[in-house]
Design a protein around this motif. Structure first.
Motif, mmCIF file in Angstrom:
data_model
loop_
_atom_site.group_PDB
_atom_site.id
_atom_site.type_symbol
_atom_site.label_atom_id
_atom_site.label_comp_id
_atom_site.label_asym_id
_atom_site.label_seq_id
_atom_site.Cartn_x
_atom_site.Cartn_y
_atom_site.Cartn_z
ATOM 1 N N GLY A 1 -46.172 1.082 27.019
ATOM 2 C CA GLY A 1 -47.027 -0.789 26.709
ATOM 3 C C GLY A 1 -48.194 0.056 26.062
ATOM 4 O O GLY A 1 -48.507 0.904 26.007
ATOM 5 N N ALA A 2 -49.293 -1.639 25.927
ATOM 6 C CA ALA A 2 -50.103 -1.318 25.629
ATOM 7 C C ALA A 2 -51.691 -1.323 26.654
ATOM 8 O O ALA A 2 -51.088 -1.946 27.475
ATOM 9 C CB ALA A 2 -50.746 -2.886 24.429
ATOM 10 N N GLY A 3 -52.355 -0.748 26.311
ATOM 11 C CA GLY A 3 -54.368 -0.906 27.033
ATOM 12 C C GLY A 3 -54.567 -1.174 26.418
ATOM 13 O O GLY A 3 -54.923 -1.146 25.087
ATOM 14 N N VAL A 4 -55.857 -1.548 26.988
ATOM 15 C CA VAL A 4 -57.693 -1.831 25.900
ATOM 16 C C VAL A 4 -58.116 -0.897 26.613
ATOM 17 O O VAL A 4 -58.653 -0.418 27.924
ATOM 18 C CB VAL A 4 -57.536 -3.331 26.707
ATOM 19 C CG1 VAL A 4 -58.950 -4.058 26.024
ATOM 20 C CG2 VAL A 4 -56.822 -4.894 26.467
ATOM 21 N N LEU A 5 -59.125 -0.632 25.675
ATOM 22 C CA LEU A 5 -60.132 0.738 25.759
ATOM 23 C C LEU A 5 -61.552 -0.093 25.232
ATOM 24 O O LEU A 5 -61.498 -1.233 24.380
ATOM 25 C CB LEU A 5 -59.645 1.141 24.868
ATOM 26 C CG LEU A 5 -60.228 2.517 24.950
ATOM 27 C CD1 LEU A 5 -60.466 3.464 26.540
ATOM 28 C CD2 LEU A 5 -60.559 4.035 24.321
ATOM 29 N N PHE A 6 -62.946 -0.065 26.703
ATOM 30 C CA PHE A 6 -63.621 -0.468 25.702
ATOM 31 C C PHE A 6 -65.271 0.519 25.833
ATOM 32 O O PHE A 6 -64.824 1.311 27.350
ATOM 33 C CB PHE A 6 -63.972 -1.860 26.632
ATOM 34 C CG PHE A 6 -64.057 -1.876 27.796
ATOM 35 C CD1 PHE A 6 -64.573 -1.431 28.995
ATOM 36 C CD2 PHE A 6 -62.349 -1.979 28.515
ATOM 37 C CE1 PHE A 6 -65.043 -1.880 30.686
ATOM 38 C CE2 PHE A 6 -62.205 -2.405 30.267
ATOM 39 C CZ PHE A 6 -63.692 -2.059 31.201
#
Length: 281
Positions: free
Chosen positions: A139-144
């Motif tokens: 699945g997707a993840g968020v990077l910042f």
């Protein structure tokens, strides 16, 4: 009597005429069988075995699934699966580096026999690609950047989010986060570099890749949430290669049943292979 004799001769002539036709038909059938045999040996499975080399399309910028090292060698979970596949066929392995937009064209141009490139088996893609049973799920993840923190998925509203063009993450950010502003790049590396350099507020990529990146980049962080929209990941081949597809499905079943898939997944992701894969019928 003359009429009967003429009729008999006509019947004899007709019978003789039929025999060659029948023999010809048998010969044609034999030729057809040879043609069919020739067609069967032209399938990708037989081509790979005859060539002695398996050409596998992989991503060069998708750690830990697959990544190109400074020395040019491509390593990761999927190259290891590719190596196991080549071994099962008794051939050598040739890894073909591609970006996500070239998965189909690399097969159409005969530069690769199969994609083992974190290929999400969407219904839209399946109109042009034949997919195997899945060997992993992601699945997707968020990077910042820590200097520009994101505390929740709601924070993506109004933010610029880097994604690889045409990827599953591109679809997720477009459909699930309509208030976000997707910024599309030709490959994963460019999307991640855009985040690092401050050109975007965030990036969306596969969740295990995101975790791997944060370990290597102390200035980056990710949301501590379950993977977004998990999908099944399969090998992809051209749609007219049923014999090749059958072999690949058989290989994947054995890879899972033997525990080798789980071992490779643990080696690279340091967690268990998702249950949706191990519980396949």
């Amino acid at each position: 009597m003359k009429i009967r004799r003429k009729t008999g001769l006509s019947l004899l002539a007709l019978t003789l005429a039929v025999v060659p036709l029948t023999l010809t038909a048998c010969t044609a059938d034999g030729g057809g069988s040879s043609a069919a045999a020739g067609a069967s040996t032209s399938n990708t499975l037989q081509q790979v075995i005859k060539r002695g080399t398996l050409r596998v399309a992989v991503l060069p910028d998708f750690p830990p699934s697959s990544v190109k090292q400074p020395d040019g060698k491509i390593v990761g979970y999927e190259p290891d699966i590719a190596a196991a596949l080549a071994k099962s066929l008794g051939v050598t392995l040739d890894l073909v580096s591609i970006d996500g937009t070239a998965r189909l064209s690399v097969m159409q141009s005969k530069r690769a026999d199969v994609n083992i490139s974190s290929y999400t088996a969407t219904n839209q893609r399946a109109q042009q690609v034949a997919f195997t049973i899945p060997y992993k799920a992601q699945g997707a993840g968020v990077l910042f950047r820590k200097s520009n923190p994101i505390t929740s998925l709601k924070d993506l509203d109004g933010k610029t989010v880097a994604v690889a063009r045409g990827s599953t993450n591109d679809t997720i950010i477009t459909n699930n986060f309509p208030k976000a502003k997707p910024v599309r790049f030709d490959n994963i590396a460019d999307a991640l570099q855009a985040l690092k350099s401050g050109k975007t507020d965030a990036a969306m990529e596969e969740s295990t890749t995101v975790k791997d990146i944060t370990k290597k980049n102390p200035d980056l962080a990710t949301l501590n949430i379950p993977p977004i929209d998990p999908d099944l990941i399969s090998m992809g081949v051209l749609p007219d290669q049923q014999i090749w597809l059958n072999y690949l499905n058989n290989f994947i079943r054995n890879l899972i049943a033997s525990g080798q898939d789980a071992q490779l997944y643990q080696k690279w992701f340091h967690e268990d292979l998702p249950a949706i894969i191990t519980n396949q019928p």
